[in-house]
Design a protein around this motif. Structure first.
Motif, short mmCIF file in Angstrom:
data_model
loop_
_atom_site.label_atom_id
_atom_site.label_comp_id
_atom_site.label_asym_id
_atom_site.label_seq_id
_atom_site.Cartn_x
_atom_site.Cartn_y
_atom_site.Cartn_z
N VAL A 92 0.97 -1.21 0.08
CA VAL A 92 -0.07 0.04 -0.20
C VAL A 92 0.98 1.04 -0.05
N TYR A 93 0.84 2.08 -0.83
CA TYR A 93 1.59 3.38 -1.23
C TYR A 93 0.73 4.52 -0.46
N TYR A 94 1.46 5.23 0.29
CA TYR A 94 0.73 6.41 1.04
C TYR A 94 1.67 7.66 0.80
N CYS A 95 0.93 8.69 0.74
CA CYS A 95 1.28 9.87 0.70
C CYS A 95 1.24 10.68 1.71
N LYS A 96 2.33 11.55 2.08
CA LYS A 96 2.51 12.20 3.32
C LYS A 96 3.01 13.87 2.77
N ALA A 97 2.12 14.67 3.79
CA ALA A 97 2.56 16.13 3.59
C ALA A 97 3.35 16.59 4.88
N ASP A 98 4.41 16.94 4.78
CA ASP A 98 5.37 17.74 5.99
C ASP A 98 4.59 19.14 5.94
N TYR A 99 4.14 19.54 6.97
CA TYR A 99 3.29 20.88 6.83
C TYR A 99 3.68 21.82 8.07
N GLY A 100 3.92 23.14 7.27
CA GLY A 100 4.09 24.26 8.38
C GLY A 100 5.30 24.10 9.16
N ALA A 101 5.38 25.31 9.98
CA ALA A 101 6.62 25.63 11.09
C ALA A 101 6.96 24.19 11.83
N LEU A 102 5.84 23.67 12.36
CA LEU A 102 5.94 22.74 13.27
C LEU A 102 6.03 21.34 12.70
N HIS A 103 6.19 21.06 11.22
CA HIS A 103 6.35 19.81 10.61
C HIS A 103 5.34 18.82 10.93
N ARG A 104 3.92 19.28 10.65
CA ARG A 104 3.02 18.28 11.23
C ARG A 104 2.91 17.37 10.06
N ASP A 105 2.70 16.06 10.14
CA ASP A 105 2.34 15.10 9.16
C ASP A 105 0.86 14.80 8.79
#
Length: 117
Positions: A92-105
Motif C-alpha cells: 500500500v503506497y501512502y502520500c504524506k505532507a510535511d506541513y508548516g513550521a511545526l512539520h506536522r504530518d
C-alpha cells in the motif's frame, strides 16, 4: 491544514509501469515536503521518495533508477512514476505532507499496488 488523497494503484505485471498521484488541498503553500511511503503486509512502513518545496528529490536505495517523484504546481499534485516494477514493490503506497513550521504530518488513505510475477 491540508488534505492529501492518493490514486493510481493497480495490479500490474513485473517489469511494468504505474504512476501514482497524490492530490493536496487546503493551505498547500505551507507544505514543506511531500513524501511517498509504502507498507507491505507484515512489514513496517518505509519511505520511498521525498520532494522538497525547492524541487529537491531523494529516493530510497531500493527504488533508485526505477521511480521518479515529481510535482505539478498548478494542481499541487505529486506523482510517483514507477518503472521496472518487481513483486517486492507490492504494497500500500501512502502520500504524506510535511506541513508548516511545526512539520506536522498529514497522511492519505493509501493506494494498493500489486505486482504479479
Amino acid at each position: 491544514q491540508v488534505q492529501v488523497v492518493e490514486s493510481g494503484g493497480d495490479l500490474v505485471q513485473a517489469g511494468g509501469s504505474l504512476r501514482l498521484s497524490c492530490s493536496a488541498s487546503g493551505m498547500t503553500y505551507r507544505i514543506n515536503k511531500m513524501y511517498w511511503y509504502r507498507q507491505a503486509p507484515g512489514k513496517q512502513r518505509e519511505m520511498v521518495a521525498v520532494l522538497s518545496n525547492t524541487a529537491l528529490a531523494r529516493y530510497a536505495d531500493f527504488v533508485k533508477g526505477r521511480f521518479t517523484i515529481s510535482r505539478d504546481n498548478t494542481k499541487y499534485t505529486v506523482y510517483l512514476q514507477m518503472n521496472s516494477l518487481k513483486p517486492d514493490d507490492t504494497a500500500v503506497y501512502y502520500c504524506k505532507a510535511d506541513y508548516g513550521a511545526l512539520h506536522r504530518d498529514y497522511w492519505g488513505q493509501g493506494t494498493q499496488v500489486t505486482v504479479s510475477s
